[in-house]
Design an enzyme around this catalytic site. Sequence first.
Site, PDB file in Angstrom:
ATOM      1  N   GLY A 209     -18.146 -20.283 -27.117  1.00 25.81           N
ATOM      2  CA  GLY A 209     -17.975 -19.899 -28.644  1.00 25.81           C
ATOM      3  C   GLY A 209     -19.264 -19.658 -29.176  1.00 25.81           C
ATOM      4  O   GLY A 209     -20.295 -19.178 -28.722  1.00 25.81           O
ATOM      5  N   ASN A 210     -19.354 -19.359 -30.594  1.00 27.08           N
ATOM      6  CA  ASN A 210     -20.710 -19.037 -31.254  1.00 27.08           C
ATOM      7  C   ASN A 210     -20.783 -19.852 -32.771  1.00 27.08           C
ATOM      8  O   ASN A 210     -19.946 -20.746 -32.825  1.00 27.08           O
ATOM      9  CB  ASN A 210     -20.656 -17.575 -31.609  1.00 27.08           C
ATOM     10  CG  ASN A 210     -19.395 -17.190 -32.404  1.00 27.08           C
ATOM     11  OD1 ASN A 210     -19.268 -17.482 -33.699  1.00 27.08           O
ATOM     12  ND2 ASN A 210     -18.496 -16.470 -31.830  1.00 27.08           N
TER      13      ASN A 210
END
Length: 399
Positions: A209-210
């Site tokens: 993810g980020n």
Amino acid sequence: MLTGKKILVGVTGGIAAYKLPHFVRLLKKSGAQVQVICTQSALQFVTAETLSVVSENPTLVHFFDEKTGMWNHHVELGLWADAFIIAPCGSNTLAKMVHGECDNLLLTTYLSARCPVFIAPAMDLDMYQQPAVTENLATLAKRGVTIIDAEEGQLASGLIGKGRMAEPETLFSTLENFFAPPNTHFKGKNILVTAGPTFEAIDPVRFIGNQSSGKMGISLVEQLISLGANVTLVLGPSHVDVPQNCKLMRVTSAQEMMDACSSVFPNMDGLIMTAAVADYKPKDYHSFKIKKNEDDMVIELVKNPDILKTLSLNKKENQFCVGFALETNNIEEYAKKKLNEKNLDAIVLNTVSNQTGFQSNTNQVKIFGKNNQSLETAIQSKEEIAVIILETLNSWIFE
Ligand code: PMT
């Protein structure tokens, strides 16, 4: 945004008065100055102290301040305000407004106000349907008062029907729309906004993810709503509150975001893509949690679809597409490359720091248009940046 607007809020007795502190908070958050006037019976449902704290002004109830003996000057209040909103407005106050009665500060202020007046009626469903009430509402509407219609739902009596005060968000957006610049091209347009990160599952407990929070995109959604646009928000995993009056589609992965966007894009006038989409995802999804066996581990990645590029390369002539670029080096060169390669009308460049980009409440952007236009902002709140972006797009894309 209601920055600098002076809003007089009148509160009458009714169960919906408990929602007023939230409404006042929305006004304050948007930069308005707020003065609250309560009737005596409103204080049975909400305290003057709470309203004073959230409005940052003493709540006025009587003609004379009980402590100082000072006169609460109704004419001055009426002249001070840019708008007067009475919410909830019960049938008693409604009837008195129609007949010009003024036995309390709120009514006297109404009679002397020169600004636009809004009322949000709230009462039980049988009262709301009474001819006396409907005729009173019609009379006030004829005299120029804006009626924010009551909503259907569960009422304090336990009955279900029309009579609930419109939600604070609706009251707020009514005022925002009223004060919105009249020449905005976003009014009535269908706009698709994406926000937040995507999570690409590795196994049932892990993902790639980020750090996108969704704040930048949601600020744009709030501002678009206030300009009168119909907004669809495709949102990756995010904990930020979403405005009620947009169509929300929650997704997790880039492929889900692609599917959601593709399904609605044909009916949109424009797309603004703030989401931080993962460029790659694991080639294989492990249906059981991967065990720690070897010292090293390799996860093979495959490319995700480029959502913005796919949609923008196939956009119709009357559709616009705007992207964001988050860059750390050669920032302008990379942003302009994306503007061209993705066939965009404009791109909004931002970088990573503790005041810009991911997570922060502020941002600083440089906007590039397809006709070589550019505009740079200072570091400002994401709400203010949203206003600047939309004003810029308004003139670059539509004029
Ligand atoms: O959510 P916040 O915490 O408020 O942070 C806001 C933000 C930093 C996420 C936002 O301002 C921002 O910059 N969003 C774009 C981040 C990004 O992924 O940029 P990019 O340069 O990788 O992508 C360029 C554009 O293509 C973006 O509009 C992106 O949405 C889009 N894209 C990217 C990859 C992909 N597979 N599909 C896409 O559509």
